[in-house]
Design an enzyme around this catalytic site. Sequence first.
Site, PDB file in Angstrom:
ATOM      1  N   GLY A  91      96.914  67.916 104.641  1.00  0.00           N
ATOM      2  CA  GLY A  91      96.096  68.942 104.002  1.00  0.00           C
ATOM      3  C   GLY A  91      96.100  68.834 102.484  1.00  0.00           C
ATOM      4  O   GLY A  91      95.128  69.194 101.820  1.00  0.00           O
ATOM      5  N   GLN A 130      94.569  60.982 104.844  1.00  0.00           N
ATOM      6  CA  GLN A 130      95.271  61.252 106.113  1.00  0.00           C
ATOM      7  C   GLN A 130      96.780  61.278 105.906  1.00  0.00           C
ATOM      8  O   GLN A 130      97.470  62.126 106.461  1.00  0.00           O
ATOM      9  CB  GLN A 130      94.913  60.198 107.157  1.00  0.00           C
ATOM     10  CG  GLN A 130      93.512  60.345 107.710  1.00  0.00           C
ATOM     11  CD  GLN A 130      93.255  59.309 108.787  1.00  0.00           C
ATOM     12  OE1 GLN A 130      93.522  58.125 108.606  1.00  0.00           O
ATOM     13  NE2 GLN A 130      92.737  59.768 109.908  1.00  0.00           N
ATOM     14  N   ILE A 131      97.277  60.354 105.104  1.00  0.00           N
ATOM     15  CA  ILE A 131      98.718  60.301 104.836  1.00  0.00           C
ATOM     16  C   ILE A 131      99.178  61.583 104.140  1.00  0.00           C
ATOM     17  O   ILE A 131     100.246  62.112 104.444  1.00  0.00           O
ATOM     18  CB  ILE A 131      99.072  59.055 103.998  1.00  0.00           C
ATOM     19  CG1 ILE A 131      98.913  57.789 104.856  1.00  0.00           C
ATOM     20  CG2 ILE A 131     100.477  59.146 103.425  1.00  0.00           C
ATOM     21  CD1 ILE A 131      98.997  56.494 104.083  1.00  0.00           C
ATOM     22  N   HIS A 132      98.354  62.091 103.222  1.00  0.00           N
ATOM     23  CA  HIS A 132      98.713  63.303 102.481  1.00  0.00           C
ATOM     24  C   HIS A 132      98.489  64.584 103.279  1.00  0.00           C
ATOM     25  O   HIS A 132      98.897  65.659 102.860  1.00  0.00           O
ATOM     26  CB  HIS A 132      97.912  63.379 101.178  1.00  0.00           C
ATOM     27  CG  HIS A 132      98.434  62.501 100.099  1.00  0.00           C
ATOM     28  ND1 HIS A 132      98.181  61.150 100.059  1.00  0.00           N
ATOM     29  CD2 HIS A 132      99.193  62.781  99.028  1.00  0.00           C
ATOM     30  CE1 HIS A 132      98.766  60.633  99.008  1.00  0.00           C
ATOM     31  NE2 HIS A 132      99.390  61.596  98.361  1.00  0.00           N
ATOM     32  N   GLU A 156      77.533  50.763  92.097  1.00  0.00           N
ATOM     33  CA  GLU A 156      77.618  49.306  92.205  1.00  0.00           C
ATOM     34  C   GLU A 156      76.453  48.701  92.968  1.00  0.00           C
ATOM     35  O   GLU A 156      76.424  47.505  93.199  1.00  0.00           O
ATOM     36  CB  GLU A 156      78.928  48.920  92.903  1.00  0.00           C
ATOM     37  CG  GLU A 156      80.164  49.311  92.134  1.00  0.00           C
ATOM     38  CD  GLU A 156      80.318  48.532  90.848  1.00  0.00           C
ATOM     39  OE1 GLU A 156      79.930  47.360  90.805  1.00  0.00           O
ATOM     40  OE2 GLU A 156      80.805  49.117  89.882  1.00  0.00           O
ATOM     41  N   GLU A 213      73.334  48.370 101.389  1.00  0.00           N
ATOM     42  CA  GLU A 213      72.156  47.723 101.962  1.00  0.00           C
ATOM     43  C   GLU A 213      71.616  46.635 101.034  1.00  0.00           C
ATOM     44  O   GLU A 213      71.200  45.570 101.485  1.00  0.00           O
ATOM     45  CB  GLU A 213      71.060  48.758 102.247  1.00  0.00           C
ATOM     46  CG  GLU A 213      71.386  49.716 103.383  1.00  0.00           C
ATOM     47  CD  GLU A 213      72.350  50.824 102.971  1.00  0.00           C
ATOM     48  OE1 GLU A 213      72.466  51.118 101.759  1.00  0.00           O
ATOM     49  OE2 GLU A 213      72.994  51.393 103.862  1.00  0.00           O
TER      50      GLU A 213
END
Length: 97
Positions: A57, A53-55, A80, A84
């Site tokens: 597009g 979001q910061i970057h 990992e 669940e």
Amino acid sequence: MLADMSTEIDAARMLIRKAAWKQDTGARFTMDAAIAKLFRQRNVHRVTHKAIQIHGGNGYSREYPVERNYRDARITEIYEGTSEIQRLVIASWVLKS
């Protein structure tokens, strides 16, 4: 967003260190390790999503490492152990207490 990301990363590190410390001292650490893994799995997804979001597009462009980090974040849930499975381990330990 950066403050939230930094806080979440630091919290994940502390949980991982707590589990490692317990293992080093010979204490039972299964639940702590599962908690650290579950938190880190959820955390890495949130943090990389915020980074995209910061970057803007450019976050989806392969020219920036954030795109690769986001893809890696998604696959770690499989590598990992699924979230669940970690929840089952934690719930089993909680029920034993």
